[in-house]
Structure formats: C-alpha cells, structure tokens
Enzyme design. Sequence first.
Site, PDB file in Angstrom:
ATOM      1  N   LYS A   1      23.144  41.107 -39.074  1.00  0.00           N
ATOM      2  CA  LYS A   1      24.170  40.469 -40.110  1.00  0.00           C
ATOM      3  C   LYS A   1      24.147  41.630 -41.358  1.00  0.00           C
ATOM      4  O   LYS A   1      24.783  42.754 -41.265  1.00  0.00           O
ATOM      5  CB  LYS A   1      23.341  39.274 -40.610  1.00  0.00           C
ATOM      6  CG  LYS A   1      23.183  38.291 -39.268  1.00  0.00           C
ATOM      7  CD  LYS A   1      24.024  37.869 -38.537  1.00  0.00           C
ATOM      8  CE  LYS A   1      23.723  37.241 -37.249  1.00  0.00           C
ATOM      9  NZ  LYS A   1      22.638  36.184 -37.282  1.00  0.00           N
TER      10      LYS A   1
ATOM     11  N   ASP B   1      12.696  34.103 -42.892  1.00  0.00           N
ATOM     12  CA  ASP B   1      13.548  34.769 -42.487  1.00  0.00           C
ATOM     13  C   ASP B   1      14.632  34.857 -43.515  1.00  0.00           C
ATOM     14  O   ASP B   1      15.440  34.140 -44.262  1.00  0.00           O
ATOM     15  CB  ASP B   1      14.592  33.608 -41.456  1.00  0.00           C
ATOM     16  CG  ASP B   1      15.771  33.958 -40.663  1.00  0.00           C
ATOM     17  OD1 ASP B   1      16.254  35.124 -41.150  1.00  0.00           O
ATOM     18  OD2 ASP B   1      15.964  33.603 -39.486  1.00  0.00           O
TER      19      ASP B   1
ATOM     20  N   TYR C   1      18.099  28.365 -38.244  1.00  0.00           N
ATOM     21  CA  TYR C   1      18.992  29.188 -37.253  1.00  0.00           C
ATOM     22  C   TYR C   1      18.911  28.510 -36.067  1.00  0.00           C
ATOM     23  O   TYR C   1      17.783  28.397 -35.410  1.00  0.00           O
ATOM     24  CB  TYR C   1      18.908  30.554 -37.275  1.00  0.00           C
ATOM     25  CG  TYR C   1      19.554  31.265 -36.436  1.00  0.00           C
ATOM     26  CD1 TYR C   1      20.951  31.589 -36.225  1.00  0.00           C
ATOM     27  CD2 TYR C   1      19.061  31.742 -35.187  1.00  0.00           C
ATOM     28  CE1 TYR C   1      21.809  32.265 -35.709  1.00  0.00           C
ATOM     29  CE2 TYR C   1      20.127  32.423 -34.028  1.00  0.00           C
ATOM     30  CZ  TYR C   1      21.488  32.605 -34.577  1.00  0.00           C
ATOM     31  OH  TYR C   1      22.077  33.227 -33.674  1.00  0.00           O
TER      32      TYR C   1
ATOM     33  N   ARG D   1       9.626  53.478 -25.556  1.00  0.00           N
ATOM     34  CA  ARG D   1       9.504  52.096 -25.661  1.00  0.00           C
ATOM     35  C   ARG D   1       8.419  51.977 -26.962  1.00  0.00           C
ATOM     36  O   ARG D   1       8.419  51.296 -27.561  1.00  0.00           O
ATOM     37  CB  ARG D   1       8.992  51.216 -24.557  1.00  0.00           C
ATOM     38  CG  ARG D   1       8.673  49.967 -24.747  1.00  0.00           C
ATOM     39  CD  ARG D   1       8.180  49.045 -23.727  1.00  0.00           C
ATOM     40  NE  ARG D   1       7.893  49.635 -22.104  1.00  0.00           N
ATOM     41  CZ  ARG D   1       6.805  50.385 -21.963  1.00  0.00           C
ATOM     42  NH1 ARG D   1       5.723  49.977 -22.915  1.00  0.00           N
ATOM     43  NH2 ARG D   1       6.532  50.761 -20.806  1.00  0.00           N
TER      44      ARG D   1
HETATM   45  C1  LIG Z   1      21.811  35.565 -36.642  1.00  0.00           C
HETATM   46  C2  LIG Z   1      20.557  35.076 -36.950  1.00  0.00           C
HETATM   47  C3  LIG Z   1      19.149  35.091 -36.104  1.00  0.00           C
HETATM   48  C4  LIG Z   1      18.981  35.559 -35.019  1.00  0.00           C
HETATM   49  O1  LIG Z   1      19.097  36.887 -35.019  1.00  0.00           O
HETATM   50  P1  LIG Z   1      19.975  37.688 -33.619  1.00  0.00           P
HETATM   51  O2  LIG Z   1      20.138  39.397 -34.060  1.00  0.00           O
HETATM   52  O3  LIG Z   1      21.521  37.079 -33.317  1.00  0.00           O
HETATM   53  O4  LIG Z   1      19.330  37.631 -32.293  1.00  0.00           O
HETATM   54  C5  LIG Z   1      17.991  34.524 -36.832  1.00  0.00           C
HETATM   55  N1  LIG Z   1      18.230  34.074 -38.329  1.00  0.00           N
HETATM   56  C6  LIG Z   1      19.426  33.984 -38.976  1.00  0.00           C
HETATM   57  C7  LIG Z   1      19.397  33.250 -40.175  1.00  0.00           C
HETATM   58  C8  LIG Z   1      20.500  34.553 -38.321  1.00  0.00           C
HETATM   59  O5  LIG Z   1      21.744  34.253 -38.871  1.00  0.00           O
END
Ligand SMILES: *Cc1c(COP(=O)(O)O)cnc(C)c1O
Length: 383
Positions: free
Chosen positions: A203, A178, A106, A49
């Site tokens: 992504k 982000d 998001y 962890r």
């Molecule tokens: C998918 C996404 C998230 C969240 O991420 P997860 O891996 O699904 O928890 C945050 N910001 C953006 C822009 C996203 O596309």
Amino acid sequence: MSEDRFETLAIHAGQDPDPATGAAVVPIYATSTYVQSAPGDHKGYEYSRTDNPTRTALQTQIAALEGVALGSPGGCITAASGLAATSLIGHLLKPGDHLVLSNDVYGGTFRLFDSVLSNYGIQWSAADLTTDAGLTNALRPETKLVWVETPTNPLLRVVDISRVAATANEHGAMVTVDNTFATPYFQQPLDLGADLVLHSSTKYLGGHSDAVGGAIVMRSESLYERLKFMQNALGPVPGPFDAYLFLRGIKTLAVRMDRHASNAGLIAAFLEADPRVDRVWYPGLESHPQHDVARKQMSGFGGMVSFIPKGGVDAANSTVQRTRLFFLAESLGGVESLIEVPASMTHMSVEGTDLEVPVDLVRLSVGIEHVDDLISDLDRALG
Ligand SMILES: *Cc1c(COP(=O)(O)O)cnc(C)c1O
C-alpha cells in the site's frame, strides 16, 4: 542527531553507496547463493532465503522509519506480502493460545486466523477495541496477542494504541499494530507501547501499486530473533526485485503522505457537506467518533475516506462505476485514486460475521492527483 529525521532516513537509512562500485542506489542483488572462501567463511550472506543485501537494505530503511535505528535491539523482517508477514506473526502462537482481533480488521487477516490458523488450535475473537470494556471483556487467561488495526479498514475506527498496549501487556499479551493505513510518517506504534508493527508494504510504503510485500518491525531482540527464524524456516521472503521497488517507493513516502492526507481532508469535507451523502468517515473530521484519539496519536490523518451515499446499495454501486479518475479496484495507498464497495469486493470474506461492513459503504483511497479534479470526479459520479 539531525540526520535522523524521517525524510532523511527514508533516503539514507540502509542505503550507503555500494562499497564495491560507488553505485548511489542499492543494487538489485539477483543471486540465490554467495561464494565462500572456505566452508563457512563468507561475508554474512550464504543463501538468499536467509539473507539478501537488497532485502537487508529495505529492512534497515523500514526499521529506521518505525524508530528502530541500525544497531539498536530489534529490527525489521520483510515478507512476500502483508499476509505473509501476518502469517509469520501467527506462527508465534501455539495450540490453545487465543488472540483478540479488532473488529473490522482487514478481511484477509480475519480469514487467515478464522479459516487457516484455527485449524492448528489457535482461537480468536473479535472485539471493539475503541472502548476499554471491549478489550477487557475479550481477554482470556490464554490470550497471547491483541491485533490492533488503526485506523481500521474500511470504517476508519481509531484505537487508542497506548491504552490497549497498557491493558494487554499487563495481561501478558503482546500487541501488534497494523500500521498500513497511517504509515510510520503519521503514526509510530512502537513509541506508543506496541510490541510489533505490521505493514502491507503493498500500500503506502510501496506507494505505486506495482508490488506486493509486507513487513514487521519490533524493538525486542528476542521477538526479532524468533521472527527472523520464522522468515527463514517458513520461507515467504520477498525477492530482490520487489525489495528494490519498495526501497525506491519509500524514498518519497513523506511527500506522498502529505499530499494523500491534504487531498483526503478536502474530499472528506466536500462529501460531508454534500446533501447526496448520508455519512462520511475520516479521522480528521471533527464529526469522527475518535477524532480526539486520532489527534493524540497521529500527526496526520491519512488518505483513506469512507462514505455512504444516500440511496442505498444501488447508489453505492452506481457511484463507483461512474468515476473516471478514481479507478474501481481493490487495494489502496498508491499514487492513483481508487474507489470500491468493500462489502462486495475487499470484505466479502467477513460477510455474516461480527466484522461485516455496511453493504452501501464506499471506500476511497485518495491519490495524489490534483484535488480539484478528484472532487469534480466524485461530484459527477454522485449523479
Ligand atoms: C492489504 C492489507 C493487508 C494485507 O496485505 P497484502 O500485502 O495484501 O498481503 C493487511 N492489512 C491491511 C490494513 C491491508 O490494507
């Protein structure tokens, strides 16, 4: 140094041959614990962890791509999902603190602050961060964090990172960007003044729609120490198998992003010229409201395109059901193309709020298939 270019770092940062065996690829260290020669006498690993060598390699790789070289202050903290990473940052806030979220952030980010962290006395408000007034009107004396998404999801608004960072920092607030949509290949928020960069590695970083993960990168050693503590104290760590998938996916990030962006640019131009389409959003289009800002801070415009077909919700719903190559699915950033209606899929949680999106908006995650096949697919689906 010529060995520190992006494409080279993607393949080599944190990925030296295994000293024990010479393995050219970082092994999956599937172990929870590490043998010590005397109590407290270990090789830097005690319990997975806290630290795991596969995860360490991934963190070194992602940090390097966001411009934080091994040995310089700061680094990368990975998490079990993008939202787990967001939650780690959320835990830097205290009751009474306020944060500003860019509008059309998001949906899950919104839900975390609105429905979970608000229960712990953390206040938030949404603002249009594409204008200076949007941010200055939203700042309060207790604002500690400004949460920027750029390009935003799903309306692809572009926020001027250096302007927001200057205003926020002057106010004493940190800025998180982000960077999921742009990836470090096209946009380097730390160089533009951001304090923290967040990724849903699920992504583009992973790029193959086969794993869920998140990451945070920073240049501040004290933020790194606080988030490293949170990672261990809260415990939302990625396992070594997932860390391996991200390490592998990221090796091809540069070549994938080039193709995502060139395909998306051609598709955006096709849609914009099509009489069956009402409106198209893509930061690379000259018609995009913040095209100039995008050109200034991004070296490419990414693989996401949104549009509204003529004919309202019915047209949107039938278009997304008629494509064959574009899969009707949530998520984005994989090699395969995806299509969705955000208002009834990814963005249900923002219905009725400031972050609501048009009900007839269609969002594309343009993959790396042959662009002519993708355009034919959309052409047929638009009916
Ligand atoms: C998918 C996404 C998230 C969240 O991420 P997860 O891996 O699904 O928890 C945050 N910001 C953006 C822009 C996203 O596309």
